[in-house]
Motif scaffolding. Structure first.
Motif, PDB file in Angstrom:
ATOM      1  N   VAL A  96     -41.151 -26.227  13.958  1.00 20.12           N
ATOM      2  CA  VAL A  96     -39.915 -26.603  13.270  1.00 20.12           C
ATOM      3  C   VAL A  96     -38.891 -25.487  13.453  1.00 20.12           C
ATOM      4  CG1 VAL A  96     -38.884 -27.164  11.039  1.00 20.12           C
ATOM      5  CG2 VAL A  96     -41.238 -27.865  11.541  1.00 20.12           C
ATOM      6  N   ARG A  97     -37.730 -25.864  13.951  1.00 17.16           N
ATOM      7  CA  ARG A  97     -36.646 -24.892  14.088  1.00 17.16           C
ATOM      8  C   ARG A  97     -35.319 -25.594  13.841  1.00 17.16           C
ATOM      9  NH1 ARG A  97     -40.753 -22.528  14.697  1.00 17.16           N
ATOM     10  NH2 ARG A  97     -41.179 -20.653  15.907  1.00 17.16           N
ATOM     11  N   VAL A  98     -34.404 -24.864  13.221  1.00 13.28           N
ATOM     12  CA  VAL A  98     -33.039 -25.332  12.977  1.00 13.28           C
ATOM     13  C   VAL A  98     -32.108 -24.283  13.575  1.00 13.28           C
ATOM     14  CG1 VAL A  98     -31.323 -25.778  11.175  1.00 13.28           C
ATOM     15  CG2 VAL A  98     -33.657 -26.621  10.890  1.00 13.28           C
ATOM     16  N   ALA A  99     -31.080 -24.745  14.263  1.00 10.88           N
ATOM     17  CA  ALA A  99     -30.107 -23.834  14.879  1.00 10.88           C
ATOM     18  C   ALA A  99     -29.495 -22.924  13.816  1.00 10.88           C
ATOM     19  CB  ALA A  99     -29.018 -24.631  15.580  1.00 10.88           C
ATOM     20  N   ALA A 100     -29.266 -21.683  14.185  1.00 12.45           N
ATOM     21  CA  ALA A 100     -28.701 -20.703  13.255  1.00 12.45           C
ATOM     22  C   ALA A 100     -27.417 -21.221  12.611  1.00 12.45           C
ATOM     23  CB  ALA A 100     -28.448 -19.380  13.975  1.00 12.45           C
ATOM     24  N   SER A 101     -26.620 -21.948  13.373  1.00 10.33           N
ATOM     25  CA  SER A 101     -25.347 -22.465  12.849  1.00 10.33           C
ATOM     26  C   SER A 101     -25.544 -23.519  11.768  1.00 10.33           C
ATOM     27  CB  SER A 101     -24.517 -23.068  13.984  1.00 10.33           C
ATOM     28  OG  SER A 101     -25.194 -24.194  14.541  1.00 10.33           O
ATOM     29  N   GLN A 102     -26.752 -24.082  11.678  1.00  5.17           N
ATOM     30  CA  GLN A 102     -27.039 -25.155  10.719  1.00  5.17           C
ATOM     31  C   GLN A 102     -27.910 -24.705   9.551  1.00  5.17           C
ATOM     32  OE1 GLN A 102     -25.952 -28.520  11.058  1.00  5.17           O
ATOM     33  NE2 GLN A 102     -24.614 -27.564  12.558  1.00  5.17           N
ATOM     34  N   ARG A 103     -28.417 -23.477   9.597  1.00  8.00           N
ATOM     35  CA  ARG A 103     -29.313 -23.022   8.532  1.00  8.00           C
ATOM     36  C   ARG A 103     -28.544 -22.952   7.212  1.00  8.00           C
ATOM     37  NH1 ARG A 103     -31.742 -18.541  12.423  1.00  8.00           N
ATOM     38  NH2 ARG A 103     -32.776 -19.999  13.822  1.00  8.00           N
ATOM     39  N   GLY A 104     -29.199 -23.428   6.167  1.00 10.44           N
ATOM     40  CA  GLY A 104     -28.571 -23.453   4.847  1.00 10.44           C
ATOM     41  C   GLY A 104     -27.729 -24.689   4.599  1.00 10.44           C
ATOM     42  N   SER A 105     -27.666 -25.588   5.578  1.00  8.71           N
ATOM     43  CA  SER A 105     -26.817 -26.779   5.463  1.00  8.71           C
ATOM     44  C   SER A 105     -27.554 -27.979   4.884  1.00  8.71           C
ATOM     45  CB  SER A 105     -26.269 -27.174   6.841  1.00  8.71           C
ATOM     46  OG  SER A 105     -27.314 -27.700   7.653  1.00  8.71           O
ATOM     47  N   GLY A 106     -28.881 -27.857   4.713  1.00  8.65           N
ATOM     48  CA  GLY A 106     -29.685 -28.990   4.267  1.00  8.65           C
ATOM     49  C   GLY A 106     -30.325 -29.752   5.411  1.00  8.65           C
ATOM     50  N   LEU A 107     -30.041 -29.351   6.647  1.00  7.17           N
ATOM     51  CA  LEU A 107     -30.605 -30.040   7.802  1.00  7.17           C
ATOM     52  C   LEU A 107     -32.135 -29.966   7.818  1.00  7.17           C
ATOM     53  CD1 LEU A 107     -30.399 -31.530  10.502  1.00  7.17           C
ATOM     54  CD2 LEU A 107     -30.096 -29.310  11.606  1.00  7.17           C
ATOM     55  N   GLY A 108     -32.688 -28.797   7.514  1.00  9.96           N
ATOM     56  CA  GLY A 108     -34.144 -28.653   7.509  1.00  9.96           C
ATOM     57  C   GLY A 108     -34.793 -29.590   6.504  1.00  9.96           C
ATOM     58  N   SER A 109     -34.250 -29.645   5.310  1.00  7.94           N
ATOM     59  CA  SER A 109     -34.792 -30.552   4.284  1.00  7.94           C
ATOM     60  C   SER A 109     -34.684 -32.000   4.731  1.00  7.94           C
ATOM     61  CB  SER A 109     -34.045 -30.370   2.965  1.00  7.94           C
ATOM     62  OG  SER A 109     -34.270 -29.096   2.436  1.00  7.94           O
ATOM     63  N   ALA A 110     -33.552 -32.366   5.293  1.00 10.04           N
ATOM     64  CA  ALA A 110     -33.363 -33.747   5.753  1.00 10.04           C
ATOM     65  C   ALA A 110     -34.339 -34.083   6.871  1.00 10.04           C
ATOM     66  CB  ALA A 110     -31.923 -33.955   6.228  1.00 10.04           C
ATOM     67  N   ALA A 111     -34.575 -33.147   7.786  1.00  8.35           N
ATOM     68  CA  ALA A 111     -35.514 -33.381   8.883  1.00  8.35           C
ATOM     69  C   ALA A 111     -36.929 -33.545   8.345  1.00  8.35           C
ATOM     70  CB  ALA A 111     -35.446 -32.239   9.893  1.00  8.35           C
ATOM     71  N   ARG A 135     -43.404 -14.921   7.389  1.00  6.38           N
ATOM     72  CA  ARG A 135     -42.200 -15.692   7.090  1.00  6.38           C
ATOM     73  C   ARG A 135     -42.260 -16.229   5.649  1.00  6.38           C
ATOM     74  NH1 ARG A 135     -41.642 -20.319  10.664  1.00  6.38           N
ATOM     75  NH2 ARG A 135     -39.436 -20.211  10.226  1.00  6.38           N
ATOM     76  N   PRO A 136     -42.205 -15.348   4.648  1.00  7.69           N
ATOM     77  CA  PRO A 136     -42.330 -15.810   3.258  1.00  7.69           C
ATOM     78  C   PRO A 136     -41.222 -16.781   2.846  1.00  7.69           C
ATOM     79  CG  PRO A 136     -41.634 -13.512   3.317  1.00  7.69           C
ATOM     80  CD  PRO A 136     -41.995 -13.904   4.730  1.00  7.69           C
ATOM     81  N   GLN A 137     -40.049 -16.661   3.447  1.00  8.16           N
ATOM     82  CA  GLN A 137     -38.960 -17.586   3.110  1.00  8.16           C
ATOM     83  C   GLN A 137     -39.281 -19.006   3.567  1.00  8.16           C
ATOM     84  OE1 GLN A 137     -39.053 -15.380   5.492  1.00  8.16           O
ATOM     85  NE2 GLN A 137     -37.790 -15.945   7.236  1.00  8.16           N
ATOM     86  N   ALA A 138     -40.024 -19.140   4.666  1.00  4.42           N
ATOM     87  CA  ALA A 138     -40.438 -20.462   5.129  1.00  4.42           C
ATOM     88  C   ALA A 138     -41.440 -21.060   4.144  1.00  4.42           C
ATOM     89  CB  ALA A 138     -41.040 -20.379   6.526  1.00  4.42           C
ATOM     90  N   LYS A 139     -42.369 -20.251   3.655  1.00  4.55           N
ATOM     91  CA  LYS A 139     -43.350 -20.735   2.675  1.00  4.55           C
ATOM     92  C   LYS A 139     -42.626 -21.239   1.425  1.00  4.55           C
ATOM     93  CE  LYS A 139     -47.577 -19.436   0.257  1.00  4.55           C
ATOM     94  NZ  LYS A 139     -47.369 -19.191  -1.146  1.00  4.55           N
TER      95      LYS A 139
END
Length: 158
Positions: A96-111, A135-139
């Motif tokens: 799972v990866r989200v482009a840096a420009s999209q991080r924090g936008s909710g894209l990861g949650s939506a995916a 990667r504790p932030q990912a957890k």
């Protein structure tokens, strides 16, 4: 034309990855502290071979999220039939990866919401993933989505 397998917000589409997406996927994989140390150049033939194996396997879905035809995210779903849990089908989410420009936008949650629903529709009884301990932030992100650290994962490099 890419096979659309889902829709997210703001017109973003989840599509089955095509070989033309491979350089963008590898770029996403290398855009963190783990990937920058372990990934190879995008033109390494190992990526094309892996892509072909994934594309040929009906239990695999390598997906990309497109925003205006630009790859802004990726993930791989692997469906694992098994005898345990009464013959349950599992869905494993990886890469799972989200482009840096999209991080924090909710894209990861939506995916993830899309991937979980897709797995449910395919008949999976559970969705599982692993996350690197560095990667504790990912957890924390996965826990916010409802994932529970119920097992201790182990790996043996070969």
């Amino acid at each position: 034309m890419s096979e659309v397998v889902g829709e997210l917000r703001d017109g973003q589409q989840v599509v089955r990855a095509e070989v033309s997406h491979l350089p963008a996927i590898v770029d996403l994989l290398t855009d963190d502290h783990l990937g920058s140390a372990r990934e190879r150049p995008a033109d390494d033939p190992a990526y094309a071979a892996a892509f072909e194996a994934i594309a040929a396997d009906p239990n695999q879905l390598l997906a990309v999220v497109l925003a205006d035809e630009t790859v802004v995210g990726t993930l791989q779903l692997t469906f694992i039939p098994g005898l345990s849990r009464g013959g349950a089908l599992r869905a494993q989410i990886e890469g799972v990866r989200v482009a840096a420009s999209q991080r924090g936008s909710g894209l990861g949650s939506a995916a993830f919401e899309w991937a979980i629903e897709y797995a449910r529709e395919r008949g999976a009884a559970l969705v599982q993933l692993t996350t690197d301990k560095s990667r504790p932030q990912a957890k924390t992100f996965y826990e916010r989505l409802g994932f529970v650290a119920s097992h201790e994962g182990m790996k043996l490099p070969l």
